[in-house]
Design a protein around this motif. Structure first.
Motif, PDB file in Angstrom:
ATOM      1  N   MET A 198       1.033  -1.394   0.193  1.00 23.87           N
ATOM      2  CA  MET A 198      -0.244  -0.130   0.344  1.00 23.87           C
ATOM      3  C   MET A 198       0.895   1.514   0.300  1.00 23.87           C
ATOM      4  SD  MET A 198      -3.373   0.991   2.510  1.00 23.87           S
ATOM      5  CE  MET A 198      -3.655  -0.038   2.523  1.00 23.87           C
ATOM      6  N   GLY A 199       0.325   1.734  -1.203  1.00 23.63           N
ATOM      7  CA  GLY A 199       1.414   3.330  -1.202  1.00 23.63           C
ATOM      8  C   GLY A 199       2.526   3.102  -1.833  1.00 23.63           C
ATOM      9  N   ASN A 200       3.290   1.993  -2.359  1.00 23.94           N
ATOM     10  CA  ASN A 200       4.394   1.476  -2.500  1.00 23.94           C
ATOM     11  C   ASN A 200       4.793   1.905  -4.047  1.00 23.94           C
ATOM     12  OD1 ASN A 200       6.838   0.450  -3.159  1.00 23.94           O
ATOM     13  ND2 ASN A 200       6.964  -0.871  -1.084  1.00 23.94           N
ATOM     14  N   PRO A 201       5.387   3.109  -4.150  1.00 24.87           N
ATOM     15  CA  PRO A 201       6.099   3.142  -5.726  1.00 24.87           C
ATOM     16  C   PRO A 201       6.026   2.167  -6.814  1.00 24.87           C
ATOM     17  CG  PRO A 201       7.379   4.354  -4.354  1.00 24.87           C
ATOM     18  CD  PRO A 201       6.345   3.771  -3.395  1.00 24.87           C
ATOM     19  N   ALA A 202       6.616   1.367  -5.813  1.00 28.36           N
ATOM     20  CA  ALA A 202       8.066   0.255  -6.583  1.00 28.36           C
ATOM     21  C   ALA A 202       6.981  -0.610  -7.230  1.00 28.36           C
ATOM     22  CB  ALA A 202       8.675   0.262  -5.939  1.00 28.36           C
ATOM     23  N   THR A 203       7.475  -1.478  -8.457  1.00 30.08           N
ATOM     24  CA  THR A 203       6.488  -2.373  -9.116  1.00 30.08           C
ATOM     25  C   THR A 203       7.353  -3.369  -9.244  1.00 30.08           C
ATOM     26  OG1 THR A 203       6.132  -0.636 -10.871  1.00 30.08           O
ATOM     27  CG2 THR A 203       5.796  -2.822 -11.520  1.00 30.08           C
ATOM     28  N   PRO A 204       6.487  -4.684  -8.627  1.00 30.53           N
ATOM     29  CA  PRO A 204       7.305  -6.167  -8.779  1.00 30.53           C
ATOM     30  C   PRO A 204       7.469  -6.772  -9.756  1.00 30.53           C
ATOM     31  CG  PRO A 204       5.575  -5.418  -7.276  1.00 30.53           C
ATOM     32  CD  PRO A 204       5.434  -4.711  -7.928  1.00 30.53           C
ATOM     33  N   ASN A 205       8.577  -6.839  -9.976  1.00 27.96           N
ATOM     34  CA  ASN A 205       8.959  -7.524 -11.447  1.00 27.96           C
ATOM     35  C   ASN A 205       8.021  -9.366 -11.506  1.00 27.96           C
ATOM     36  OD1 ASN A 205      12.411  -7.127  -9.496  1.00 27.96           O
ATOM     37  ND2 ASN A 205      11.406  -6.453 -11.608  1.00 27.96           N
ATOM     38  N   PHE A 206       7.980  -9.033 -10.238  1.00 21.26           N
ATOM     39  CA  PHE A 206       6.851 -10.905 -10.800  1.00 21.26           C
ATOM     40  C   PHE A 206       5.599 -11.056  -9.741  1.00 21.26           C
ATOM     41  CE2 PHE A 206       5.810 -14.617  -8.171  1.00 21.26           C
ATOM     42  CZ  PHE A 206       6.218 -15.539  -9.442  1.00 21.26           C
ATOM     43  N   ILE A 207       4.525 -10.966 -10.659  1.00 23.52           N
ATOM     44  CA  ILE A 207       3.122 -11.514  -9.795  1.00 23.52           C
ATOM     45  C   ILE A 207       3.096 -13.076 -10.140  1.00 23.52           C
ATOM     46  CG2 ILE A 207       1.323 -10.919  -9.198  1.00 23.52           C
ATOM     47  CD1 ILE A 207       2.352  -7.776  -9.947  1.00 23.52           C
ATOM     48  N   PRO A 208       2.520 -13.522  -8.948  1.00 22.51           N
ATOM     49  CA  PRO A 208       1.836 -15.231  -8.725  1.00 22.51           C
ATOM     50  C   PRO A 208       0.955 -14.860  -9.981  1.00 22.51           C
ATOM     51  CG  PRO A 208       2.054 -14.160  -6.564  1.00 22.51           C
ATOM     52  CD  PRO A 208       2.744 -13.478  -6.996  1.00 22.51           C
ATOM     53  N   PRO A 209       1.548 -15.805 -10.722  1.00 22.16           N
ATOM     54  CA  PRO A 209       0.406 -16.867 -11.574  1.00 22.16           C
ATOM     55  C   PRO A 209      -1.700 -16.092 -11.700  1.00 22.16           C
ATOM     56  CG  PRO A 209       1.242 -18.601 -11.797  1.00 22.16           C
ATOM     57  CD  PRO A 209       2.090 -17.432 -10.315  1.00 22.16           C
ATOM     58  N   GLY A 210      -2.414 -15.863 -12.464  1.00 21.08           N
ATOM     59  CA  GLY A 210      -4.031 -15.418 -11.851  1.00 21.08           C
ATOM     60  C   GLY A 210      -3.909 -14.337 -10.975  1.00 21.08           C
ATOM     61  N   PHE A 211      -3.075 -13.632 -10.798  1.00 23.78           N
ATOM     62  CA  PHE A 211      -2.873 -12.464  -9.901  1.00 23.78           C
ATOM     63  C   PHE A 211      -2.407 -11.030 -10.247  1.00 23.78           C
ATOM     64  CE2 PHE A 211      -2.775 -15.985  -7.072  1.00 23.78           C
ATOM     65  CZ  PHE A 211      -4.439 -15.774  -6.424  1.00 23.78           C
ATOM     66  N   THR A 212      -3.226 -10.498 -10.261  1.00 27.28           N
ATOM     67  CA  THR A 212      -2.979  -8.184 -10.895  1.00 27.28           C
ATOM     68  C   THR A 212      -2.234  -8.007  -9.217  1.00 27.28           C
ATOM     69  OG1 THR A 212      -5.432  -8.011 -10.140  1.00 27.28           O
ATOM     70  CG2 THR A 212      -4.865  -8.989 -11.531  1.00 27.28           C
ATOM     71  N   PRO A 213      -1.687  -6.470  -9.843  1.00 26.22           N
ATOM     72  CA  PRO A 213      -0.814  -5.706  -8.982  1.00 26.22           C
ATOM     73  C   PRO A 213      -2.396  -5.157  -8.203  1.00 26.22           C
ATOM     74  CG  PRO A 213      -0.835  -4.981 -11.200  1.00 26.22           C
ATOM     75  CD  PRO A 213      -2.065  -6.473 -11.431  1.00 26.22           C
ATOM     76  N   ALA A 214      -3.547  -5.168  -7.891  1.00 28.92           N
ATOM     77  CA  ALA A 214      -4.344  -4.947  -7.087  1.00 28.92           C
ATOM     78  C   ALA A 214      -4.275  -6.257  -5.859  1.00 28.92           C
ATOM     79  CB  ALA A 214      -5.692  -4.716  -8.172  1.00 28.92           C
ATOM     80  N   ASP A 215      -4.123  -7.160  -6.209  1.00 28.51           N
ATOM     81  CA  ASP A 215      -4.379  -8.284  -5.058  1.00 28.51           C
ATOM     82  C   ASP A 215      -2.939  -8.393  -3.953  1.00 28.51           C
ATOM     83  OD1 ASP A 215      -6.525  -9.412  -6.267  1.00 28.51           O
ATOM     84  OD2 ASP A 215      -5.352  -9.778  -7.788  1.00 28.51           O
ATOM     85  N   VAL A 216      -1.921  -7.361  -4.825  1.00 25.58           N
ATOM     86  CA  VAL A 216      -0.158  -7.324  -4.479  1.00 25.58           C
ATOM     87  C   VAL A 216      -0.160  -7.027  -2.297  1.00 25.58           C
ATOM     88  CG1 VAL A 216       1.846  -7.126  -4.220  1.00 25.58           C
ATOM     89  CG2 VAL A 216       0.379  -7.266  -5.670  1.00 25.58           C
TER      90      VAL A 216
END
Length: 508
Positions: A143-161
């Motif tokens: 929450m509030g983190n400006p960085a973008t992950p290099n990997f999100i588990p399959p089937g999920f989106t940035p909104a789930d992080v």
């Protein structure tokens, strides 16, 4: 199960078809007992009290004096230890601490209120004396983190992080300086999905047996974890669909070349690092598999180690509700989670089943007549004897009674265990039911007069804190000369196992 023999054959051979369908209530009925193995323990140093460094709602409950997890020695004689509240200490020749780096100050979004959180782990490059490189792993809130992950588990989106796990490379301008001054570079940032920060990546390690010119030299290993998909809370936990796959980092020990591809001219990984061509899945010709993966199928293989005599790699994998494992790790192998826990089928694989259930495997799998796709542990214990396995090391140091043993323990209860190294390696034979026997180590201390008193690790912690503790938070580390430190995140004390010295000065 646990007999004073070099190898144990678990009594699961005569399993009927009906028994395979019956849930197991007590997987290992025989308890771990003491068989005369007794070792002296001595205080080395207590790290500074950091309670109150962060607001109570941002700290772990119970807070603990200092949250030390790692003690690491450099070849030049310097010793370092971390406090996961954000500090990396240098211990001088008398083991007195001074702050080498305020890691926490560099990461204002870091999370500190979980058991494994904050400044979780660190490691030095084998050529630190020349290149000044060292590595850390920590977790941040999403929450509030400006960085973008290099990997999100399959089937999920940035909104789930929910959280980010981050590996950072630091470069000291002067490797010999006793206070860090330099730069840092982010290697990998990957997403956590479940509600709680459970099982983040916490371990970084270079193979200490790899020499310059060897294929494994300079390659960085990470712990392997399901990132809380088993018990991390919220709607995404208990999720078998995220395990047993090679298009994800979930449950995988990674092996990477930490050099940027711009430097190595090699294959780019998910982050700013190079994929080693010697990784099995980097060379399998399948574009859907991640080449970073060294081995997979772990729930929380939170600590790794190597036998310094022959390079055997071990992983301590924390189980769910039943079995704690020590595994011998091989490039490309599958260690079973969530389909397996120890030598059993996990209930989640059955219709209506749950992760806290175990079922027996068919006899022909257990005795090796029929092979399945999994690699099984070489030493185990169940939750009658502990709750979470901690680091283990092949011991070849100065304590005669421990030589040729693999020494490990239980994080929560603080019990120290040992098993025969040769038996562990024999158990790595493709026959699941062969296991190395486990015994408990009795600790003792000597007073100023040389009098010997048997103690438990928990009693040592409570005596230092002057209060009872709900968990021991045991961690084990190895010195540059092969001796073993034991420490707790409750009292901040670093201790060492030593030869029975009847009151002589403790080794550094």
């Amino acid at each position: 199960m646990r007999l004073p023999l070099p190898l144990v054959l678990l009594p699961f051979v005569a399993i009927s078809a009906a028994a395979i369908h019956a849930q197991i209530a007590n997987p290992i009925p025989a308890p771990i007992v003491k068989r005369g193995l007794s070792v002296e323990v001595r205080d080395v140093v207590r790290l500074p009290d950091t309670r109150g460094l962060r607001p109570p709602d941002q700290d772990v409950v119970p807070a603990g004096w200092a949250r030390v997890s790692y003690v690491r020695d450099l070849p030049d004689g310097r010793r370092f230890a971390n406090d996961s509240r954000g500090l990396l200490y240098l211990l001088d020749g008398k083991n007195q601490p001074s702050v080498y780096a305020n890691v926490g100050a560099a990461f204002p979004l870091a999370v500190y209120n979980r058991l494994a959180s904050g400044f979780i782990g660190f490691e030095f490059h084998p050529e630190f004396a020349k290149n000044g490189l060292w590595y850390t792993v920590h977790a941040e809130r999403a929450m509030g983190n400006p960085a973008t992950p290099n990997f999100i588990p399959p089937g999920f989106t940035p909104a789930d992080v929910t959280y980010h796990n981050v590996i950072t490379e630091w470069r000291a301008k002067s490797p010999t300086a006793n206070t860090f001054d330099g730069t840092r570079r982010e290697l990998l940032r990957f997403a956590h999905i479940v509600m709680n920060l459970t099982h983040p990546m916490g371990h970084l390690e270079f193979n200490p047996t790899a020499k310059p010119g060897a294929l494994d030299y300079g390659l960085l290993y990470t712990s392997g974890s399901d990132l809380g998909f088993s018990n991390g809370g919220g709607p995404h936990q208990n999720n078998p669909g995220q395990t047993q796959r090679l298009d994800t980092l979930i449950g995988a020990i990674l092996r990477i070349d930490p050099r940027s591809p711009s430097e190595s001219k090699g294959m780019k990984g998910l982050g700013d690092y190079t994929i080693p061509a010697v990784n099995k899945f980097a060379a399998d010709g399948d574009p859907k598999t991640f080449g970073e993966i060294y081995a997979y199928g772990f729930r929380n293989a939170h600590r790794l180690s190597w036998d310094l005599t022959d390079g055997t790699m071990f992983a301590s994998d924390i189980g769910m509700n039943n079995i704690e494992e020590i595994n011998i790790v091989h490039n490309g192998n599958n260690y079973g989670w969530m389909k397996r826990e120890g030598l059993f089928e996990n209930g989640i694989t059955r219709p209506g089943g749950a992760l806290n259930e175990l079922f027996p495997l068919p006899a022909e799998i257990l005795d090796g007549r029929k092979k399945d796709e999994f690699t099984y542990p070489v030493a185990v214990y169940d939750h009658n004897d502990g709750q979470a396995v901690t680091t283990g090391f092949a011991y070849h140091g100065s304590i005669p009674q421990l030589r040729g043993k693999f020494v490990f323990g239980d994080i929560v209860r603080g019990r120290l265990f040992a098993t025969d190294l040769a038996a562990m390696k024999k158990a790595d034979d493709g026959i699941p039911q062969t296991m190395a026997p486990v015994e408990e180590i009795q600790l003792f201390v000597r007073d100023a007069g040389g009098n010997r008193t048997a103690v438990t690790f928990r009693e040592l912690i409570e005596a230092t804190n002057g209060a009872t503790v709900t968990r021991a938070d045991l961690h084990i580390n190895r010195s540059r000369d092969g001796e073993l430190f034991i420490s707790s995140r409750q009292d901040g004390m670093i201790r060492m196992l030593v030869p029975d010295s009847a009151g002589t000065t403790a080794a550094r």
